[in-house]
Design an enzyme around this catalytic site. Structure first.
Site, short mmCIF file in Angstrom:
data_model
loop_
_atom_site.label_atom_id
_atom_site.label_comp_id
_atom_site.label_asym_id
_atom_site.label_seq_id
_atom_site.Cartn_x
_atom_site.Cartn_y
_atom_site.Cartn_z
N SER A 14 0.85 -1.19 0.00
CA SER A 14 0.00 0.00 0.00
C SER A 14 0.88 1.24 0.00
O SER A 14 1.65 1.47 0.95
CB SER A 14 -0.88 0.03 1.24
N HIS A 39 -1.13 -1.29 -4.31
CA HIS A 39 -2.41 -0.96 -3.69
C HIS A 39 -2.49 0.55 -3.46
O HIS A 39 -1.61 1.14 -2.84
CB HIS A 39 -2.53 -1.72 -2.37
N ASP A 41 -4.59 3.48 -1.88
CA ASP A 41 -5.63 3.79 -0.89
C ASP A 41 -6.12 5.22 -1.05
O ASP A 41 -5.40 6.17 -0.74
CB ASP A 41 -5.06 3.61 0.52
N MET A 43 -8.71 8.06 0.13
CA MET A 43 -9.55 8.42 1.28
C MET A 43 -10.04 9.85 1.11
O MET A 43 -9.27 10.73 0.71
CB MET A 43 -8.74 8.33 2.56
N HIS A 75 -8.28 1.09 -4.06
CA HIS A 75 -9.21 0.87 -2.94
C HIS A 75 -9.84 2.21 -2.62
O HIS A 75 -9.21 3.09 -2.02
CB HIS A 75 -8.41 0.31 -1.76
N MET A 77 -11.94 4.40 -0.55
CA MET A 77 -12.60 4.60 0.75
C MET A 77 -13.24 5.97 0.71
O MET A 77 -12.84 6.91 1.41
CB MET A 77 -11.56 4.49 1.87
N MET A 146 -11.58 -6.19 5.23
CA MET A 146 -10.81 -5.22 6.03
C MET A 146 -10.46 -5.85 7.37
O MET A 146 -11.34 -6.33 8.09
CB MET A 146 -11.61 -3.95 6.26
N GLY A 151 -9.01 3.88 7.23
CA GLY A 151 -8.76 5.30 7.47
C GLY A 151 -7.29 5.61 7.73
O GLY A 151 -6.83 6.70 7.41
N PHE A 152 -6.59 4.66 8.29
CA PHE A 152 -5.20 4.93 8.66
C PHE A 152 -4.35 3.69 8.44
O PHE A 152 -4.82 2.56 8.65
CB PHE A 152 -5.10 5.33 10.13
N GLY A 153 -3.09 3.92 8.07
CA GLY A 153 -2.14 2.83 8.04
C GLY A 153 -1.60 2.59 9.44
O GLY A 153 -1.84 3.39 10.36
N GLY A 154 -0.91 1.50 9.62
CA GLY A 154 -0.20 1.25 10.87
C GLY A 154 -1.07 0.82 12.04
O GLY A 154 -0.62 0.89 13.19
N ASP A 184 -6.69 -6.56 4.08
CA ASP A 184 -6.08 -5.24 4.14
C ASP A 184 -6.16 -4.68 5.55
O ASP A 184 -7.24 -4.51 6.10
CB ASP A 184 -6.83 -4.33 3.15
N GLY A 185 -4.98 -4.36 6.11
CA GLY A 185 -4.90 -3.69 7.40
C GLY A 185 -4.14 -4.51 8.43
O GLY A 185 -4.59 -5.59 8.81
N GLY A 186 -2.99 -4.01 8.84
CA GLY A 186 -2.21 -4.69 9.87
C GLY A 186 -1.65 -6.02 9.44
O GLY A 186 -1.31 -6.85 10.29
N GLY A 206 1.08 -2.13 4.14
CA GLY A 206 1.67 -0.79 4.05
C GLY A 206 2.91 -0.71 4.92
O GLY A 206 4.03 -0.83 4.44
N SER A 207 2.69 -0.55 6.22
CA SER A 207 3.81 -0.38 7.15
C SER A 207 4.80 -1.54 7.08
O SER A 207 6.01 -1.32 7.13
CB SER A 207 3.30 -0.29 8.59
C1 DX5 Z 1 -6.45 1.23 5.69
C2 DX5 Z 1 -5.93 1.04 4.28
C3 DX5 Z 1 -4.82 0.06 4.23
C4 DX5 Z 1 -3.59 0.51 4.95
C5 DX5 Z 1 -2.73 -0.67 5.23
O1 DX5 Z 1 -7.49 2.14 5.68
O2 DX5 Z 1 -6.95 0.58 3.43
O3 DX5 Z 1 -4.50 -0.31 2.91
O4 DX5 Z 1 -2.87 1.47 4.24
O5 DX5 Z 1 -1.66 -0.22 5.98
P1 DX5 Z 1 -1.01 -1.13 7.09
O6 DX5 Z 1 -0.47 -2.33 6.41
O7 DX5 Z 1 0.05 -0.24 7.66
O8 DX5 Z 1 -2.09 -1.48 8.09
ZN ZN Z 2 -6.48 -0.41 1.33
#
Ligand code: DX5
Ligand code: ZN
Length: 233
Positions: A14, A39, A41, A43, A75, A77, A146, A151-154, A184-186, A206-207
């Site tokens: 991401s 990917h 993202d 928002m 993606h 959002m 999800m 909304g946020f990475g990490g 997707d996510g964490g 992402g992270s």
């Molecule tokens: C969350 C995003 C994810 C996010 C993943 O709203 O859709 O794609 O960037 O980031 P990590 O892998 O850091 O959770």
């Molecule tokens: Zn995403």
């Protein structure tokens, strides 16, 4: 798009977690290390409480992705995604995923994505039951589970997503759907084996890709997938 036992796992970094000051270069590191998709993202500050970027920024990554034959996995959002589908298709999207929660006329939205020549995905938030996808699933190329509230990475991975992936795989199998399951996510190398065993095909990270040594991070995913009997990229 059909999943087989030997189908390689797709790692989709991401770009939200990349260094925006050197976005193309940082992203290139992940692709050169073997990641298969990118990917994107998007928002809007309404559907989710954060604003990221839109089609113009994605267009800046297009040449680099096309050179490497890497699909741009968008993606959305955002509220009212129908208004922007054409922009993202024209900016080079191969896949466009919208949120079930944002689309009162989901069938029409999925049709519109296909009419634009893109593959269509639908995402479900952690609190959204899979049953909301039952009618549309036969039309989908991808279901996005999800594993954080978007909304946020990490953010920390929500463990119940593993079982949701398993139930989604059962549901899709039961209806003969060929849709891929994306998570997707964490997502990290630590939860990768459980997700793959549950039936995930595409891992968004992402992270876990962009923090630190990108090539080593991609390699860690590859090793983790191999430990679950699957191969990344
Ligand atoms: C969350 C995003 C994810 C996010 C993943 O709203 O859709 O794609 O960037 O980031 P990590 O892998 O850091 O959770
Ligand atoms: Zn995403």
């Amino acid at each position: 798009m059909e999943r087989t036992a030997s189908a390689p796992v797709i790692l989709a970094p991401s770009v939200l977690a990349a260094d925006f000051g050197r976005l193309a270069a940082h992203t290139t590191e992940a692709l050169d290390a073997g990641a298969e998709w990118l990917h994107i993202d998007v928002m809007d500050g309404h559907f989710v409480p954060n604003i990221s970027f839109g089609a113009p920024v994605m267009r800046g990554l297009r040449a680099m992705a096309e050179e490497r034959n890497v699909p741009l996995d968008v993606h959305l959002m955002i509220e009212e995604p129908d208004r922007y589908l054409k922009d993202f298709a024209e900016a080079g999207a191969a896949l466009i995923t919208v949120h079930e929660e944002a689309c009162p006329h989901l069938h029409r939205t999925v049709q519109a994505i296909h009419d634009l020549g893109c593959r269509a995905g639908v995402a479900v938030n952690p609190a959204t039951p899979l049953v909301t996808l039952e009618e549309i699933a036969p039309d989908l190329d991808l279901v996005l589970i999800m594993s954080v509230n978007p909304g946020f990475g990490g953010q920390a991975f929500i463990e119940s997503a593993v079982d949701k992936v398993r139930r989604c795989r059962q549901m899709l199998g039961g209806m003969g759907s060929r849709a891929l399951i994306e998570v997707d996510g964490g997502v990290t190398p630590d939860n990768t084996p459980a997700l793959l065993r549950a039936g995930a095909d595409v891992l968004v990270a992402g992270s876990a890709v962009f923090r630190g040594d990108v090539a080593a991070n991609v390699q860690a995913f590859r090793q983790s997938a191999a430990s679950a009997g699957r191969q990344v990229a």
